[in-house]
Design an enzyme around this catalytic site. Structure first.
Site, PDB file in Angstrom:
ATOM      1  N   SER A 155     -98.269  32.212  13.047  1.00 39.07           N
ATOM      2  CA  SER A 155     -98.025  30.930  12.387  1.00 39.07           C
ATOM      3  C   SER A 155     -96.646  30.386  12.739  1.00 39.07           C
ATOM      4  O   SER A 155     -95.701  31.156  12.974  1.00 39.07           O
ATOM      5  CB  SER A 155     -98.128  31.106  10.864  1.00 39.07           C
ATOM      6  OG  SER A 155     -97.652  29.965  10.178  1.00 39.07           O
TER       7      SER A 155
ATOM      8  N   TYR B  71     -95.881  34.879   3.156  1.00 41.37           N
ATOM      9  CA  TYR B  71     -96.893  34.583   4.172  1.00 41.37           C
ATOM     10  C   TYR B  71     -96.291  34.695   5.569  1.00 41.37           C
ATOM     11  O   TYR B  71     -96.849  35.359   6.456  1.00 41.37           O
ATOM     12  CB  TYR B  71     -97.459  33.176   3.948  1.00 41.37           C
ATOM     13  CG  TYR B  71     -98.331  32.681   5.070  1.00 41.37           C
ATOM     14  CD1 TYR B  71     -99.587  33.240   5.292  1.00 41.37           C
ATOM     15  CD2 TYR B  71     -97.908  31.655   5.918  1.00 41.37           C
ATOM     16  CE1 TYR B  71    -100.399  32.794   6.331  1.00 41.37           C
ATOM     17  CE2 TYR B  71     -98.708  31.205   6.952  1.00 41.37           C
ATOM     18  CZ  TYR B  71     -99.952  31.778   7.160  1.00 41.37           C
ATOM     19  OH  TYR B  71    -100.740  31.338   8.192  1.00 41.37           O
TER      20      TYR B  71
END
Length: 352
Positions: free
Chosen positions: A142, A167
């Site tokens: 990501s 995350y």
């Protein structure tokens, strides 16, 4: 080629599965269909793949009614025993791991879900690849890994040791874990840092869907950091095209790696990291204007401060993608939003 795609009830996974099936690959899809967001959207995506909701049961393989080379299984990545049985039975040529607990903000209140899915689950994927001799693994990372970085565009050679959400930490951990398995066991691993993916069948917890839903229902949209944000919005078809190229070209050890001055995106092991972004950041207010224009309706805006765990801007350097694959995402925002709103109207049967 027989390919395992984890996360096929998800946004990117469902698009990738269709792309590979339509070019003739054999695809086994896996998803646990969790309720992080509306499961009806997930079942609808699976339905596009010929997987009927009423046939789905845990650890049961279902043959698609639409694609003769597609099977689906509902399974948790944390379920090591049944995951290993799947690998042993199917003998995959390649694995693309897109399954994960998504969302930056959700990680602030539900950290355990990220450790179980993104760390334990990813370890099980690596162990299954090692145990059953699968040498071609690609996986979702990501743009969130860039964290506190201010230097833009973000480069895969940048230091990413300062994440600002759990995350992001789990995604960086995946990259480190993958490198270890590439080094120790010769598994070709490629991590893909996605930049703000949008388009038809998109996630309802992301800005395009949140904003569109609010505008059509005459609710105010929440504009964080008082609108002073930008994102490298990347259309789903561009993302999928990049993944397909990566699957077809497993990572190789690099002769350019210098252990005295290590480049973090390559290695002496068969390991690679790529950014996949549009290489053209869009200001948040311009993005909202594009949505308003396509919907034909102005948004009521609620300006708010920056949220914890969020970043002000993202901007992808994609030079490695161009150099290695002669490929660069290029769908314009106008075109991408047009396709997204068209799908939104049809799926939700709304007259905007």
């Amino acid at each position: 080629m027989k390919i395992l795609i984890t996360g096929t009830a998800g946004f990117i996974g469902s698009h990738l599965a269709i792309k590979l099936l339509e070019r003739g690959d054999e695809v086994v899809g896996l998803d646990n269909i969790n309720d992080y967001y509306d499961v009806n959207l997930k079942y609808a995506r699976l339905n596009e793949l010929g997987i009927k909701k009423e046939e789905i049961d845990y650890n049961k393989q279902i043959i698609s009614s639409k694609y003769k080379k597609h099977k689906f299984i509902k399974l948790n990545l944390e379920d090591k025993e049944n995951l290993f049985k799947l690998f042993e039975t199917e003998k995959f040529d390649a694995v693309c791991n897109l399954a994960a607990q998504a969302g930056v903000r959700y990680s602030l209140t539900n950290p355990d879900a990220y450790i179980q899915s993104n760390i334990v689950g990813f370890l099980n994927i690596l162990e299954a690849c090692r145990t059953f001799n699968v040498k071609n693994l690609s996986y979702a990372s990501s743009s969130s890994v860039y964290g506190l970085n201010k230097s833009q565009p973000f480069k895969t050679t940048d230091n990413v040791s300062h994440p600002i959400s759990l995350y992001a930490s789990t995604k960086k951990s995946n990259e480190l874990m993958a490198h270890t398995y590439s080094h120790l066991f010769g598994i070709s691993t490629t991590g893909l840092r996605f930049f703000t993916v949008y388009g038809p069948w998109g996630r309802p917890d992301m800005a395009p869907m949140l904003f569109t839903d609010a505008i059509t229902k005459n609710r105010p949209i929440k504009v964080f950091n008082h609108g002073n944000m930008s994102r490298d919005f990347t259309y789903i078809d561009d993302i999928v095209e990049g993944i397909v190229k990566v699957i077809a070209n497993p990572a190789k050890a690099s002769e350019k790696f210098d252990a005295n001055n290590p480049n973090t995106s390559i290695s002496t092991a068969p390991y690679r990291i790529y950014n996949i972004g549009n290489n053209s950041p869009i200001k948040l207010m311009d993005f909202i204007s594009t949505l308003e224009k396509e919907i034909g309706k102005d948004a009521t805006k609620e300006f708010l401060p920056m949220q914890d765990g969020d970043v002000e801007s993202t901007y992808a350097d994609v030079n490695e993608l161009i150099e290695d694959f002669n490929y660069k995402p290029n769908t314009t925002l106008d075109k991408g939003i047009k396709e997204f709103i068209k799908w939104y109207k049809e799926f939700y049967k709304k007259e905007i």
